[in-house]
Design an enzyme around this catalytic site. Structure first.
Site, PDB file in Angstrom:
ATOM      1  N   LYS A  52       1.751  -0.984   0.221  1.00 36.76           N
ATOM      2  CA  LYS A  52      -0.225  -0.184   0.486  1.00 36.76           C
ATOM      3  C   LYS A  52       0.827   0.385   0.033  1.00 36.76           C
ATOM      4  O   LYS A  52       0.246   2.265  -0.648  1.00 36.76           O
ATOM      5  CB  LYS A  52      -0.633  -0.189   1.037  1.00 36.76           C
ATOM      6  N   GLN A  96      -4.265  -1.809   9.502  1.00 36.30           N
ATOM      7  CA  GLN A  96      -4.396  -3.450   8.814  1.00 36.30           C
ATOM      8  C   GLN A  96      -5.055  -4.181  10.167  1.00 36.30           C
ATOM      9  O   GLN A  96      -4.153  -4.057  11.428  1.00 36.30           O
ATOM     10  CB  GLN A  96      -2.958  -3.387   8.680  1.00 36.30           C
ATOM     11  N   ASP A 119     -10.288   3.190   4.481  1.00 37.59           N
ATOM     12  CA  ASP A 119     -10.674   1.968   4.605  1.00 37.59           C
ATOM     13  C   ASP A 119     -12.385   1.465   3.778  1.00 37.59           C
ATOM     14  O   ASP A 119     -12.838  -0.059   4.219  1.00 37.59           O
ATOM     15  CB  ASP A 119     -10.405   1.018   5.517  1.00 37.59           C
TER      16      ASP A 119
HETATM   17  N1  GUN Z   1      -6.827  -6.538   6.827  1.00 39.52           N
HETATM   18  C1  GUN Z   1      -7.221  -7.375   4.693  1.00 39.52           C
HETATM   19  N2  GUN Z   1      -8.244  -6.616   4.520  1.00 39.52           N
HETATM   20  C2  GUN Z   1      -8.027  -5.626   4.607  1.00 39.52           C
HETATM   21  C3  GUN Z   1      -8.171  -4.106   4.484  1.00 39.52           C
HETATM   22  O1  GUN Z   1      -8.666  -4.008   3.156  1.00 39.52           O
HETATM   23  N3  GUN Z   1      -7.911  -3.301   4.962  1.00 39.52           N
HETATM   24  C4  GUN Z   1      -7.843  -2.949   6.394  1.00 39.52           C
HETATM   25  N4  GUN Z   1      -7.181  -2.191   7.017  1.00 39.52           N
HETATM   26  N5  GUN Z   1      -7.202  -4.281   7.169  1.00 39.52           N
HETATM   27  C5  GUN Z   1      -6.955  -5.399   6.216  1.00 39.52           C
END
Ligand code: GUN
Length: 292
Positions: A52, A96, A119
């Site tokens: 990311k 995350q 998110d």
């Molecule tokens: N863990 C797995 N997928 C995601 C996501 O799209 N965002 C976040 N913050 N954590 C994740």
């Protein structure tokens, strides 16, 4: 059978964002800035957050990476998020998941300023999404919609079967595919670990989204001829032939399902890349909204 190529579609999204970001900067507006918080040393989470952050750089965004120890307490994590909420240069905040056991996911998501909730996990964002109001859409289902759109896949009146009911993928996906728009207007069935006659339900699907996290779960005998198959799985499986010691496996038995499907996403190279592209769009929009 056609492969839904996450590499091509995500690159197209990133190319467009790069141009738009350059234009923002040239017009004297601020640069989009994503802050990512990673807690502990979960290998998969480390890889995702690193991708990311790298993708932010690729499109000209700023990024901040905050690493906290596995032992962090809830109040210290809340304090870190509140700091980012206050910081006017930060447009998007991402924590995350999953979080360590001592921390309540619901509580932490609630602390994120909804204007920075790229998110789309905050109850305010989820509520707006359910009502069909403009908001941040969770990145994985959003990425899947972008993929369907890119390949002009018809969704109206189709029966979509979503396997998995997580807040991150399955549940928002089911809501989005049922919306009165394109992509949408599907008749949606959401399946989970207590679903009976899953095979029979899957066999009715024109579109299947497999998001349960069990490698190779969706077998050819569960899939109708010419179905559209979207594989959200990204499980690490030990593989001594790989330098890393593991391979990434999807939820679909790709080799046997692909010949029956009209379109199918590969793993890797499918939905995972689209998740990042969608997150970047959300971050750009969070920044642009502030610049209005
Ligand atoms: N863990 C797995 N997928 C995601 C996501 O799209 N965002 C976040 N913050 N954590 C994740």
């Amino acid at each position: 059978m056609q492969i839904l190529d996450g590499k091509i579609v995500s690159q197209a999204v990133k190319d467009a964002l790069k141009i738009k970001t350059e234009a923002l900067k040239n017009s004297g507006k601020k640069t989009p800035h994503l802050a990512a918080i990673l807690i502990g040393n979960n290998g998969a989470s480390e890889t995702y957050v690193a991708s990311k952050v790298k993708s932010c750089e690729e499109v000209g965004f700023k990024s901040s990476f905050i690493r906290l120890p596995d032992t962090v307490n809830e109040s210290d994590l809340v304090a870190a998020i509140e700091q980012l909420n206050k910081d006017e240069d930060i447009d998007g905040i991402l924590v995350q998941l999953p979080l360590p056991k001592q921390i309540s996911e619901a509580k932490i998501i609630n602390v994120i300023n909804p204007d920075k909730d790229v998110d789309g996990f905050h109850p305010m964002s989820v509520g707006k999404m359910v009502q069909g109001l403009p908001t941040f859409i969770p990145a994985t289902p959003y990425g899947i919609l972008l993929m369907l759109q890119h390949y002009n896949i018809e969704t109206k009146g189709k029966h979509a079967v979503v396997i998995g009911r997580s807040n991150i993928v399955g549940r928002p996906m089911s809501i989005l595919l049922s919306r009165n728009t394109y992509p949408g207007n599907c008749t949606v069935t959401i399946c989970h670990s207590h679903t009976q006659q899953l095979k029979e339900i899957c066999l009715q699907a024109d579109i299947i989204v497999a998001a349960l996290g069990i490698p190779g779960f969706l077998k050819a005998e569960m899939v109708k001829e010419n179905a559209v198959v979207i594989d959200v799985g990204i499980t690490r499986v030990a593989d001594e032939t790989k330098k890393s010691g593991f391979a990434i496996k999807g939820d679909v038995d790709f080799i046997n399902v692909a010949p029956k499907s009209s379109y199918i996403t590969p793993v890797p190279g499918g939905v995972g890349l689209m998740t990042i592209a969608a997150l970047l769009i959300n971050t750009y929009n969070a920044c642009e909204q502030k610049s209005l």
